[in-house]
Design a protein around this motif. Structure first.
Motif, PDB file in Angstrom:
ATOM      1  N   ALA A 363       0.817  -1.213   0.000  1.00  0.00           N
ATOM      2  CA  ALA A 363       0.000   0.000   0.000  1.00  0.00           C
ATOM      3  C   ALA A 363       0.852   1.264   0.000  1.00  0.00           C
ATOM      4  O   ALA A 363       0.380   2.332  -0.409  1.00  0.00           O
ATOM      5  CB  ALA A 363      -0.941   0.002   1.195  1.00  0.00           C
ATOM      6  N   LEU A 364       2.084   1.175   0.466  1.00  0.00           N
ATOM      7  CA  LEU A 364       2.967   2.335   0.484  1.00  0.00           C
ATOM      8  C   LEU A 364       3.511   2.666  -0.898  1.00  0.00           C
ATOM      9  O   LEU A 364       4.017   3.771  -1.120  1.00  0.00           O
ATOM     10  CB  LEU A 364       4.138   2.086   1.437  1.00  0.00           C
ATOM     11  N   MET A 365       3.416   1.722  -1.822  1.00  0.00           N
ATOM     12  CA  MET A 365       3.956   1.949  -3.156  1.00  0.00           C
ATOM     13  C   MET A 365       2.955   2.713  -4.006  1.00  0.00           C
ATOM     14  O   MET A 365       1.851   3.024  -3.578  1.00  0.00           O
ATOM     15  CB  MET A 365       4.359   0.621  -3.779  1.00  0.00           C
ATOM     16  N   ALA A 366       3.346   3.042  -5.207  1.00  0.00           N
ATOM     17  CA  ALA A 366       2.525   3.903  -6.060  1.00  0.00           C
ATOM     18  C   ALA A 366       1.256   3.186  -6.505  1.00  0.00           C
ATOM     19  O   ALA A 366       1.182   1.957  -6.510  1.00  0.00           O
ATOM     20  CB  ALA A 366       3.334   4.340  -7.276  1.00  0.00           C
ATOM     21  N   ALA A 367       0.274   3.988  -6.890  1.00  0.00           N
ATOM     22  CA  ALA A 367      -0.996   3.438  -7.386  1.00  0.00           C
ATOM     23  C   ALA A 367      -0.833   3.029  -8.839  1.00  0.00           C
ATOM     24  O   ALA A 367      -1.519   3.510  -9.738  1.00  0.00           O
ATOM     25  CB  ALA A 367      -2.100   4.470  -7.232  1.00  0.00           C
ATOM     26  N   ARG A 368       0.085   2.137  -9.062  1.00  0.00           N
ATOM     27  CA  ARG A 368       0.414   1.607 -10.380  1.00  0.00           C
ATOM     28  C   ARG A 368       0.683   0.115 -10.231  1.00  0.00           C
ATOM     29  O   ARG A 368       0.935  -0.365  -9.129  1.00  0.00           O
ATOM     30  CB  ARG A 368       1.661   2.292 -10.952  1.00  0.00           C
ATOM     31  N   PRO A 369       0.638  -0.631 -11.328  1.00  0.00           N
ATOM     32  CA  PRO A 369       0.969  -2.056 -11.223  1.00  0.00           C
ATOM     33  C   PRO A 369       2.344  -2.266 -10.595  1.00  0.00           C
ATOM     34  O   PRO A 369       3.319  -1.629 -10.984  1.00  0.00           O
ATOM     35  CB  PRO A 369       0.940  -2.528 -12.686  1.00  0.00           C
ATOM     36  N   ILE A 370       2.402  -3.129  -9.614  1.00  0.00           N
ATOM     37  CA  ILE A 370       3.646  -3.420  -8.891  1.00  0.00           C
ATOM     38  C   ILE A 370       4.233  -4.717  -9.430  1.00  0.00           C
ATOM     39  O   ILE A 370       3.583  -5.763  -9.357  1.00  0.00           O
ATOM     40  CB  ILE A 370       3.383  -3.560  -7.380  1.00  0.00           C
TER      41      ILE A 370
END
Length: 766
Positions: A363-370
């Motif tokens: 959830a801390l990462m960007a709102a993009r495909p991880i």
């Protein structure tokens, strides 16, 4: 797990990067029900007669928006209907509609059941949220199909198999039928006492008759749960336009509405995640307040925009005791919170408690495909106090479990390869709720873990190497805004001794280098400025901050802002000389960029003197290294700038540079740039045919390597135009100039020196 996604606003990996708030072109659901925890399987229930009729729709006669594809497909799968199978998937007789609570699964099943009734198909509907309702509903079906009461009593008394009995009668039914098992959020309730659902011997089975079909709605979508004989359909978010129509319908505005209000409705739909339940509640709230009295001095929500603005700022006010009749927007957030919490609790009960911290760091990462294969290193996770020793197979298990409960969505981009092609995304509201619920000290550890994971993910990715760009395109968004947020957080907390701070700055430095390598200096500048502006003054001379400011100087240089670049790089050079010494590689790198400033300002002799000193140093460090060859090429450009008297020397030197690049097996954009200089020397020596042949071959290579977005490719195209004009092919040359100047105005700016030079050529040859 491979799913078919219908009518969903899913988050596909486009060729875009978002750094902080700046988009750079390269570019689920909720339910108001509170789920009870699963009960243990103890004994069969002996319920009375239960209703298996179709319930009333919660839409109250309003249209179902945005679900046409899946409802049409399921309708065509009904017994006796023409089936148009989905790609790579047969029609099947068991369909699992899964997604978060409130995403519209039940309404889709209701729509299909109405189509079945209209076709003369018998429909049974069972609420599958508890053992009693399942057992009672199945008993009623057996009775309606004509099973003898003594046999029914015997089976439900536990002296025979109730599941075998009801399915015997279903399979032998003389009429076409549809069975809906709604809200099967604990699939184990549908299993036999000591077997799982996939075994196909519980309440849910594959019909052994062409006259039967089953539709199940659930939050769970794991293949291991439902078995390979079921067809799974992920029900995702609505597109903003469809969500807007739901919102407006429930707000009592189903007719024509002003464009601005329609736009606001689309934005609110996006903010609510395209979730039908949330949109219905928001619409009903707005309908009530807009039809009631307006009190002077009040701050009530009166419009879609008001609702949106309150929603955005109220995540820190969500409370489980919210009054659903007064604060509908808080109620919706509470529903998301409870849905997420119940899913994580369910996983913990299944021995997957570490799904919570894993979801927390995602959830801390960007709102993009991880690209989770590249980011979730089991060694890094194991080193965190939030996890014990964790294996790759355990990570896969957690990912599959989170995906099965639709807390994440798995995706596949075949062109990105095995490492970067498998991705996951979090729904925006899931991310917001997860972040909101993070408490110290876990929140601190999660932030540190994120930095460790991202630093590991880019450790072997050279920002300047085109072979690494596929990885960078998918990883960079997560190394941009999330890492900046971490640096800001450390700055606000005055956590200058945090050991992750230097690691974070190094990631920021690499991201900026990647953007520069992709010829995106303006975006790189904005990114670095966002970082530098948030830092306290005492951090200004940190070596890791100085390294970032070196890249900032490069951003200014590549944009032609030469005086600003010279000032910035001179400051960096002073700091590096003071802290590292005059003969350190980093100090020499800054000296090279300052010499580049001299080149761009046509200070040829001054640039040459500096570049010869730097080249001598680089040759002593790595004779054929890329840094050495890049400085050598800059020196040749300084010679070319001094006119015909130095052309012979420049020609010899560029030939040597090109030969040195050829000795390196790995292709590099700088090697093609050196060939552009070689072609320019040919043209200056009045050899336009040779120059045209060389530059035409170069442009083909830029195209084949997908490097056409680099500024050097535009320079090569302009040089081809010059060659064509020199050969009398003026019309072709002018076309090149015209296309190049358009690219330069968009990417470098109308006042950039290169743009001005191309406009000059257009005027000269027109």
């Amino acid at each position: 797990m491979v799913d078919d996604v219908h009518d969903s606003a899913h988050y596909e990996a486009e060729q875009h990067i978002e750094v902080s708030g700046h988009a750079v072109s390269i570019s689920a659901g909720r339910d108001l029900s509170l789920f009870s925890p699963p009960q243990s399987h103890v004994s069969a229930h002996r319920p009375g007669r239960s209703s298996v009729g179709i319930p009333e729709s919660r839409r109250g006669g309003l249209k179902l928006h945005g679900r046409h594809s899946i409802t049409r497909y399921l309708t065509r799968c009904l017994p006796g209907h023409e089936v148009l199978a989905e790609p790579a998937q047969g029609p099947g007789s068991v369909h699992i509609l899964y997604g978060l609570g409130g995403c519209g699964k039940t309404e889709i099943a209701w729509e299909v059941s109405q189509a079945a009734l209209s076709s003369g198909i018998r429909v049974w509907w069972i609420h599958a949220g508890g053992q009693a309702s399942i057992g009672g509903g199945m008993r009623e079906i057996a009775s309606q199909l004509g099973a003898p009461p003594p046999r029914v009593d015997e089976a439900w008394a536990g002296r025979a198999s109730a599941t075998d009995l009801v399915w015997q009668w279903l399979n032998d039914a003389p009429v076409p039928w549809l069975l809906v098992l709604d809200n099967a959020d604990w699939p184990e309730y549908l299993a036999d006492h000591d077997r799982d659902i996939a075994s196909g011997v519980g309440w849910l089975r594959y019909p052994q008759t062409p006259r039967g079909m089953v539709v199940v709605t659930s939050r769970v979508g794991e293949t291991s749960v439902w078995g390979p004989w079921s067809s799974k359909h992920r029900i995702g978010a609505l597109k903003p336009a469809d969500g807007a129509r739901i919102l407006l319908d429930y707000a009592g505005k189903s007719g024509t509405v002003p464009h601005e209000e329609l736009s606001d409705a689309g934005e609110l739909s996006r903010r609510l995640g395209g979730l039908p339940l949330a949109l219905r509640a928001a619409g009903a709230y707005l309908r009530k307040v807009t039809h009631g009295p307006v009190f002077r001095g009040g701050k009530a929500i009166r419009s879609i925009r008001d609702y949106h603005d309150v929603l955005v700022h109220r995540f820190d006010e969500v409370r489980p005791h919210v009054d659903q009749h007064k604060l509908t927007e808080e109620l919706e957030l509470c529903a998301v919170h409870n849905t997420c919490e119940m899913s994580l609790t369910l996983l913990a009960e299944r021995g997957l408690a570490d799904a919570r911290p894993l979801l927390g760091v995602l959830a801390l990462m960007a709102a993009r495909p991880i690209p989770y294969g590249a980011v979730l290193n089991c060694e890094v996770l194991s080193a965190s106090p939030l996890f014990g020793r964790i294996s790759e197979s355990r990570i896969r298990l957690l990912i599959d479990a989170l995906d099965g409960l639709t807390l994440i969505n798995l995706g596949r981009n075949a062109s990105a390869g095995a490492t970067y092609g498998y991705t996951l995304t979090l729904h925006p509201l899931i991310r917001d709720v997860v972040l909101e619920n993070q408490k110290r000290p876990d929140a601190v550890e999660l932030r540190r873990l994120m930095i460790d994971l991202l630093a590991d993910a880019v450790r072997d990715l050279d920002p300047d190497d085109p072979d690494c760009w596929t990885g960078w395109i998918v990883v960079a968004p997560h190394c941009a805004a999330p890492v900046l947020d971490y640096v800001r957080w450390c700055a606000n907390e005055r956590s200058h001794e945090d050991t992750r701070v230097p690691i974070a700055f190094d990631v920021i430095r690499k991201v900026s280098r990647f953007l520069l390598a992709r010829s995106l200096p303006r975006q790189a500048q904005l990114f670095v400025e966002d970082c530098l502006e948030s830092l306290p003054s005492e951090w200004r001379t940190r070596s890791d901050v100085v390294a970032v400011r070196h890249e900032y100087g490069r951003c200014l240089l590549e944009q032609g802002r030469l005086r600003e670049a010279e000032e910035e790089l001179a400051w960096v050079l002073g700091q590096r000389t003071l802290n590292l010494g005059g003969d350190h590689p980093y100090t020499m790198a800054t000296r090279h960029k300052l010499a580049r400033c001299m080149l761009e300002q046509r200070q040829w002799e001054k640039a040459e003197a500096n570049l010869r000193e730097i080249l001598a140093y680089e040759r002593g460090r790595d004779p054929d290294g890329p840094d050495t060859l890049t400085v050598w090429h800059s020196l040749v450009r300084a010679l070319v700038g001094q006119g015909h008297l130095r052309l012979a020397e420049a020609s010899r030197e560029i030939g040597a540079v090109f030969e040195a690049w050829q000795r390196r097996s790995h292709p590099h954009p700088e090697s093609l740039y050196a060939r552009i200089t070689a072609a320019r020397i040919m043209l200056l020596k009045d050899e336009p045919e040779d120059a045209l042949e060389e530059i035409t071959e170069l442009l083909s290579e830029y195209t084949s390597k997908d490097w056409t977005t680099r500024s050097e490719a535009a320079e090569a195209r302009r040089l081809r135009g010059q060659c064509l004009c020199a050969l009398g092919r003026t019309e072709e040359g002018l076309r090149d100039f015209q296309e190049v100047v358009v690219w330069q105005q968009l990417n470098l700016g109308p006042e950039h020196a290169e743009t001005t030079a191309t406009r000059g050529l257009l005027a000269e040859w027109s």
